[in-house]
Design an enzyme around this catalytic site. Structure first.
Site, PDB file in Angstrom:
ATOM      1  N   THR A 133       0.816  -1.206   0.000  1.00 33.72           N
ATOM      2  CA  THR A 133       0.000   0.000   0.000  1.00 33.72           C
ATOM      3  C   THR A 133       0.849   1.256   0.000  1.00 33.72           C
ATOM      4  OG1 THR A 133      -1.581   1.275   1.351  1.00 33.72           O
ATOM      5  CG2 THR A 133      -0.121  -0.221   2.515  1.00 33.72           C
ATOM      6  N   ASP A 134       0.289   2.341  -0.520  1.00 36.21           N
ATOM      7  CA  ASP A 134       0.985   3.629  -0.465  1.00 36.21           C
ATOM      8  C   ASP A 134       1.129   4.146   0.962  1.00 36.21           C
ATOM      9  OD1 ASP A 134      -1.710   4.230  -0.054  1.00 36.21           O
ATOM     10  OD2 ASP A 134      -1.890   5.562  -1.796  1.00 36.21           O
ATOM     11  N   GLU A 135       0.358   3.590   1.882  1.00 39.77           N
ATOM     12  CA  GLU A 135       0.367   4.089   3.259  1.00 39.77           C
ATOM     13  C   GLU A 135       1.669   3.794   4.000  1.00 39.77           C
ATOM     14  OE1 GLU A 135      -3.265   3.692   5.539  1.00 39.77           O
ATOM     15  OE2 GLU A 135      -4.379   3.179   3.724  1.00 39.77           O
ATOM     16  N   TYR A 158      -2.040  -0.439  10.896  1.00 42.73           N
ATOM     17  CA  TYR A 158      -2.195  -1.094   9.597  1.00 42.73           C
ATOM     18  C   TYR A 158      -0.977  -0.854   8.715  1.00 42.73           C
ATOM     19  CZ  TYR A 158      -3.354  -1.419   4.654  1.00 42.73           C
ATOM     20  OH  TYR A 158      -3.299  -1.682   3.309  1.00 42.73           O
ATOM     21  N   LYS A 162       1.975  -3.461   7.235  1.00 40.92           N
ATOM     22  CA  LYS A 162       2.285  -3.649   5.819  1.00 40.92           C
ATOM     23  C   LYS A 162       3.743  -3.285   5.526  1.00 40.92           C
ATOM     24  CE  LYS A 162      -0.077  -4.737   2.915  1.00 40.92           C
ATOM     25  NZ  LYS A 162      -0.317  -6.097   2.375  1.00 40.92           N
TER      26      LYS A 162
END
Length: 355
Positions: A133-135, A158, A162
């Site tokens: 994810t970009d997060e 979260y 990741k």
């Protein structure tokens, strides 16, 4: 055009979820694909075999109910199917839930990934792709972009889980000389997305004329990608991706949450012949969530220049397709809300406790 994947046997983890099921359908809908897809899914609350309704008779598709942390199960799958590629979607993904209950995210996203990596370590001929994810990169101000080599600065349980999975994957690549690639995706939307996520939640609340909750002032900015474009990007990586490389996947369709909601209302009312003013009155601003990242933006030059991929679906077109899908599949919505799932073994719908 398929080349390497044409006759490949793939293990897709989390294939009953939103992004995984869209990827499976995309590949099975390609007549060139003569290989096999093994869908391994634990069927937690967001996993739904209804998302693959109609594909159970396809000889190229096989479903396995199980946990990615079960090493014996992975070995038995390998013995039966001789997996060549793993496409790892399986993850806990809802940021709010990670704030409330972080441990589940650590177990699934970190230990689950490590279990798969150990499986690949024991079967080093298998190629492993991790959907991330970009997060993991953290938050951006109004300007700037994240590149594949940008530093990681996760700001929620979260995104931290990741980021940990990413680091584990690359550590296994370096330490054990495994074929591993990673992709960072921007916010996906489209058909079969679980209603806890922003776009389906707003669409369904419009249908039911319920309040439309927006965090803070609604000025947080996201890049939104139609899920079918994401599937096309993954095919590009699986066909042409380079061992040990990371790829950013985005649509370059940045918009604030509030502006996205206004677009959803506009398109919903155009499609349903309703008055937008009625739905604008339903917009409700709620307290911002802790550690809410202001903006994400991925630079996608690498995908375009090296793999020839560029997202083609405009935001308006994708939103229209998504709204129409939910309007035409309210039975799916009701089954999800009532935790009613299609049991392929007994060929019937059954209500189960997924908590």
């Amino acid at each position: 055009m398929l080349n390497k994947l044409k006759n490949a046997t793939l293990l897709v983890t989390g294939g009953a979820g939103f992004m995984g099921s869209n990827f499976i359908r995309h590949l099975l809908d390609n007549e060139q694909f003569k290989g096999k897809i093994i869908n391994l899914d634990l069927l937690t609350y967001a996993g739904n075999l209804d998302n693959l309704s109609g594909y159970d008779e396809d000889s190229r598709y096989h479903f396995v109910h199980g946990d990615i942390q079960n090493g014996e199960l992975l070995s038995s799958i390998q013995e039966e199917h001789n997996i060549e590629i793993i496409v790892h979607f399986a993850a806990q993904t809802h940021v709010d839930k990670s704030i409330q209950s972080p441990r589940t995210f650590l177990e699934t996203n970190i230990l689950g990934t490590q279990s798969l990596l150990e499986f690949v370590r024991a079967n080093p001929q298998i190629k492993f792709h991790l959907i991330s994810t970009d997060e993991v990169y953290g938050s951006l101000p109004k300007e700037g972009q994240f590149f594949e080599d940008s530093p990681y600065r996760p700001r929620s349980p979260y995104s931290a889980s990741k980021a940990s999975a990413d680091h584990l994957a690359m550590a296994y690549h370096e330490t054990y000389d495994l074929f591993i690639t990673i992709s960072h995706a921007s916010n996906n939307y489209g058909l079969c997305q679980y209603p806890e996520k922003f776009i389906p939640l707003m669409i369904l609340n419009c249908i039911e004329e319920k309040p439309l909750p927006v965090y803070g002032k609604g000025d947080n900015v996201r890049d939104w990608m139609y899920v079918q474009d994401h599937s096309v990007a993954l095919i590009s990586i699986l066909e042409k991706g380079v061992n040990g490389e990371v790829y950013n996947i985005a649509s370059n369709e940045e918009i604030s949450n509030l502006d996205m909601l206004h677009l959803l209302i506009e398109r919903f009312c155009e499609i349903t012949s309703n008055d937008p003013a009625k739905y604008i009155k339903l917009i409700t601003f709620v307290p911002d969530r802790p550690g809410h990242d202001f903006r994400y933006s991925l630079n996608t030059d690498k995908m375009q220049k090296q793999l020839g991929f560029k997202a083609t679906r405009s935001l308006k077109e994708g939103i229209d397709l998504t709204i129409n899908w939910y309007l035409n599949n309210l039975d799916w919505v009701e089954r999800v809300k009532n935790k009613t799932y299609y049991d392929w073994v007994n060929q019937q719908y059954t209500t189960v406790d997924m908590d």
